[in-house]
Scaffold this active site. Structure first.
Site, PDB file in Angstrom:
ATOM      1  N   ASP A  61     -15.118 -25.754 -65.584  1.00 44.86           N
ATOM      2  CA  ASP A  61     -14.461 -26.121 -64.335  1.00 44.86           C
ATOM      3  C   ASP A  61     -13.060 -26.640 -64.648  1.00 44.86           C
ATOM      4  O   ASP A  61     -12.672 -26.788 -65.800  1.00 44.86           O
ATOM      5  CB  ASP A  61     -15.279 -27.129 -63.523  1.00 44.86           C
ATOM      6  CG  ASP A  61     -15.332 -28.523 -64.152  1.00 44.86           C
ATOM      7  OD1 ASP A  61     -14.505 -28.848 -65.036  1.00 44.86           O
ATOM      8  OD2 ASP A  61     -16.205 -29.306 -63.746  1.00 44.86           O
ATOM      9  N   GLY A  62     -12.310 -26.902 -63.600  1.00 44.09           N
ATOM     10  CA  GLY A  62     -10.942 -27.373 -63.779  1.00 44.09           C
ATOM     11  C   GLY A  62      -9.933 -26.336 -63.333  1.00 44.09           C
ATOM     12  O   GLY A  62      -9.669 -25.367 -64.047  1.00 44.09           O
TER      13      GLY A  62
ATOM     14  N   HIS B 103     -12.966 -33.262 -66.194  1.00 36.84           N
ATOM     15  CA  HIS B 103     -13.231 -34.044 -64.983  1.00 36.84           C
ATOM     16  C   HIS B 103     -12.029 -34.052 -64.039  1.00 36.84           C
ATOM     17  O   HIS B 103     -11.713 -35.068 -63.423  1.00 36.84           O
ATOM     18  CB  HIS B 103     -13.651 -35.467 -65.332  1.00 36.84           C
ATOM     19  CG  HIS B 103     -14.801 -35.526 -66.295  1.00 36.84           C
ATOM     20  ND1 HIS B 103     -16.053 -35.048 -65.984  1.00 36.84           N
ATOM     21  CD2 HIS B 103     -14.888 -35.970 -67.572  1.00 36.84           C
ATOM     22  CE1 HIS B 103     -16.865 -35.207 -67.022  1.00 36.84           C
ATOM     23  NE2 HIS B 103     -16.185 -35.757 -67.999  1.00 36.84           N
TER      24      HIS B 103
END
Length: 217
Positions: free
Chosen positions: A110-111, A79
């Site tokens: 993601d990230g 996140h």
């Protein structure tokens, strides 16, 4: 800080202008239930009855557990590291999760995806797709919808260039040749023993404790 003190309280563009953003954030936080558990997740998956991804996976055991409880895809994410800035980088968690669940489970990552080369690395290390936040938001802030299109075009150009320089003619080839193309510094051995990618012709061999756990062979 000076700008914040000297101007009106900021609001969300798609919400009532009279509602400060701080109030909306507090409202959203109150909707989060700390008692949510795997039994609840399984019920949710059964109620949905279709394809379902679990976002926030960074551990191999949780990846297997998610599949056992009805999820069909995994979203490897911390996140953005906002709540826990020292959490494991998703690119480090990705290979182990791919190894744990086998080659046929869809994995999104993601990230820190800011360049086309980041996308190439993620695919080579086991992802089927990536989520990209900052890049498109920068485009949106700079040029609205055309700025978003431009940001996506830049990522596509960079990815195609990186694949060309690597000698990978397709995404499938990038997945297949991933272990030989990646060189990691100051990390454990790469690729992990038994590592496999999403290849249509391959089927994972499962461990007895879970029908989703891949056998590292």
């Amino acid at each position: 800080t000076w700008d914040l003190l000297c101007n009106d309280v900021y609001t969300y563009a798609n919400i009532d202008k009279d509602v400060p953003a701080e109030s909306m954030a507090a409202f959203i936080n109150k909707q989060l239930c700390p008692d949510f558990n795997w039994k609840d997740a399984e019920w949710l998956a059964q109620e949905w009855g279709g394809e379902l991804a679990l976002k926030g996976v960074v551990r191999q055991d949780d990846a297997i557990k998610a599949l056992d409880h009805g999820f069909t895809s995994l979203w490897v994410s911390n996140h953005g590291g906002r709540q826990l800035e020292t959490s494991v980088p998703t690119i480090d968690a990705l290979p182990g999760i791919r190894q744990a669940v086998g080659p046929d489970v869809e994995i999104i990552l993601d990230g820190g995806v800011m360049r086309g080369t980041d996308i190439a690395k993620a695919i080579a290390m086991g992802a089927d797709a990536v989520g990209c936040g900052k890049a498109y938001l920068y485009g949106l802030a700079a040029g609205g919808k055309p700025g978003v299109v431009k940001a996506i075009d830049i990522l596509e150009d960079e990815l195609e260039r990186a694949m060309g320089l690597l000698g990978a003619a397709s995404v499938q080839e990038l997945k297949e040749r991933g272990p030989e193309l990646i060189r990691r510094r100051n990390t454990a051995q790469w690729p992990p023993e038994g590592f496999e990618y999403s290849l249509p012709s391959r089927k994972p061999v499962h461990q007895p404790e879970s029908k989703f756990a891949a056998n590292a062979t």
